[in-house]
Design a protein around this motif. Sequence first.
Motif, PDB file in Angstrom:
ATOM      1  N   LYS A  96       0.850  -1.185   0.000  1.00  0.00           N
ATOM      2  CA  LYS A  96       0.000   0.000   0.000  1.00  0.00           C
ATOM      3  C   LYS A  96       0.889   1.239   0.000  1.00  0.00           C
ATOM      4  N   LEU A  97       0.711   2.084  -1.001  1.00  0.00           N
ATOM      5  CA  LEU A  97       1.499   3.298  -1.158  1.00  0.00           C
ATOM      6  C   LEU A  97       0.557   4.494  -1.076  1.00  0.00           C
ATOM      7  N   VAL A  98       0.729   5.320  -0.047  1.00  0.00           N
ATOM      8  CA  VAL A  98      -0.128   6.485   0.164  1.00  0.00           C
ATOM      9  C   VAL A  98       0.724   7.748   0.083  1.00  0.00           C
ATOM     10  N   ASP A  99       0.526   8.533  -0.970  1.00  0.00           N
ATOM     11  CA  ASP A  99       1.285   9.785  -1.136  1.00  0.00           C
ATOM     12  C   ASP A  99       2.787   9.547  -0.949  1.00  0.00           C
ATOM     13  N   SER A 100       3.271   8.446  -1.451  1.00  0.00           N
ATOM     14  CA  SER A 100       4.642   8.032  -1.130  1.00  0.00           C
ATOM     15  C   SER A 100       5.585   7.957  -2.317  1.00  0.00           C
ATOM     16  N   VAL A 101       5.082   8.122  -3.542  1.00  0.00           N
ATOM     17  CA  VAL A 101       5.955   7.959  -4.690  1.00  0.00           C
ATOM     18  C   VAL A 101       5.892   9.193  -5.579  1.00  0.00           C
ATOM     19  N   LYS A 102       7.070   9.761  -5.846  1.00  0.00           N
ATOM     20  CA  LYS A 102       7.174  10.904  -6.747  1.00  0.00           C
ATOM     21  C   LYS A 102       7.421  10.404  -8.165  1.00  0.00           C
ATOM     22  N   GLY A 103       7.229  11.291  -9.124  1.00  0.00           N
ATOM     23  CA  GLY A 103       7.495  10.930 -10.507  1.00  0.00           C
ATOM     24  C   GLY A 103       6.239  10.551 -11.246  1.00  0.00           C
ATOM     25  N   ARG A 104       6.245  10.753 -12.565  1.00  0.00           N
ATOM     26  CA  ARG A 104       5.061  10.561 -13.378  1.00  0.00           C
ATOM     27  C   ARG A 104       5.071   9.263 -14.181  1.00  0.00           C
ATOM     28  N   ASN A 105       6.213   8.570 -14.225  1.00  0.00           N
ATOM     29  CA  ASN A 105       6.328   7.391 -15.081  1.00  0.00           C
ATOM     30  C   ASN A 105       6.782   6.176 -14.275  1.00  0.00           C
ATOM     31  N   TRP A 106       6.091   5.063 -14.497  1.00  0.00           N
ATOM     32  CA  TRP A 106       6.450   3.832 -13.792  1.00  0.00           C
ATOM     33  C   TRP A 106       6.519   2.683 -14.782  1.00  0.00           C
ATOM     34  N   ARG A 107       7.682   2.083 -14.837  1.00  0.00           N
ATOM     35  CA  ARG A 107       7.906   0.896 -15.646  1.00  0.00           C
ATOM     36  C   ARG A 107       8.419  -0.204 -14.727  1.00  0.00           C
ATOM     37  N   PRO A 108       7.546  -1.078 -14.232  1.00  0.00           N
ATOM     38  CA  PRO A 108       8.011  -2.180 -13.379  1.00  0.00           C
ATOM     39  C   PRO A 108       8.971  -3.091 -14.131  1.00  0.00           C
ATOM     40  N   VAL A 109       9.639  -3.933 -13.381  1.00  0.00           N
ATOM     41  CA  VAL A 109      10.658  -4.816 -13.939  1.00  0.00           C
ATOM     42  C   VAL A 109      10.193  -6.265 -13.802  1.00  0.00           C
ATOM     43  N   ASN A 110      10.381  -7.030 -14.846  1.00  0.00           N
ATOM     44  CA  ASN A 110      10.045  -8.457 -14.782  1.00  0.00           C
ATOM     45  C   ASN A 110      10.842  -9.154 -13.684  1.00  0.00           C
TER      46      ASN A 110
END
Length: 256
Positions: A144-158
């Motif tokens: 659970k991530l609440v107001d915790s991540v900056k940045g506009r782009n997310w590319r998870p990793v396999n």
Amino acid sequence: MRNLSLHQLKFGHVECTQIYLPHPPPNDFVMGNFHTLTKAVNLRLSEEVCKRIPNTNKLHLIYDDELEGYDDCLLDHLHNLGSLRKLQSLKLVVSTFPNRSSCNADRLKCAFPISLKKLSLENCSLDWNDLTIIGSLPQLEVLKLVDSVKGRNWRPVNGEFRRLTFLSIVGCVLRCWDGESSHFPVLKKLMLKRLKQLEEIPLDIGEIPTLEIISMVGCTESAEISAIKIKEEQESLGNEGLLVQMSSWKDIFTWD
């Protein structure tokens, strides 16, 4: 509960409104059978403190620069969380003024023991790239991530989030989520709240065979449309079991 005596901490669980623990702890303060500590405020999680709570499996930490005992160095001790080898559930809440102090990614790196199954982070100022550290936790099932991540782009990793079944993202500025079903192979519940810039949910998320529900509260219209497309595509393939919920008001996020 501000003035709890250390000698009262002889049971396995302490749940209270707030608890302040002294540092350094007394020499006779060892809680080998201690399993749960919730809402510990501004705890200096030094190596010595971690040695005194070796069997803790549920921990809720609050760092607030308006409450007793706060100083900027407290957050530097969070890397010692990694020494709590039996910790399964961690909730970390940081309530600090941005111009005074913050819980940044550098302080959180390598902070988490591999035993973690549940992790909740609130106001922790991570970058999406830092989720690689979290995704590598082999036992993690709930994030659970609440107001915790900056940045506009997310590319998870396999290869990450191999056992994650519940993912909740609240209040981040995420705009572009470049994800695939292989990034969350056993995900069951996806819950998104207050993502006011998210363009869409990756359509491939619908290909996750275990996915049961997508719930959205206060997200963009385009993101909601993408959720509907995911459901329609799955129905066309014969998957009638996927539930999509959308709301502008109902709080669907819980933590236990």
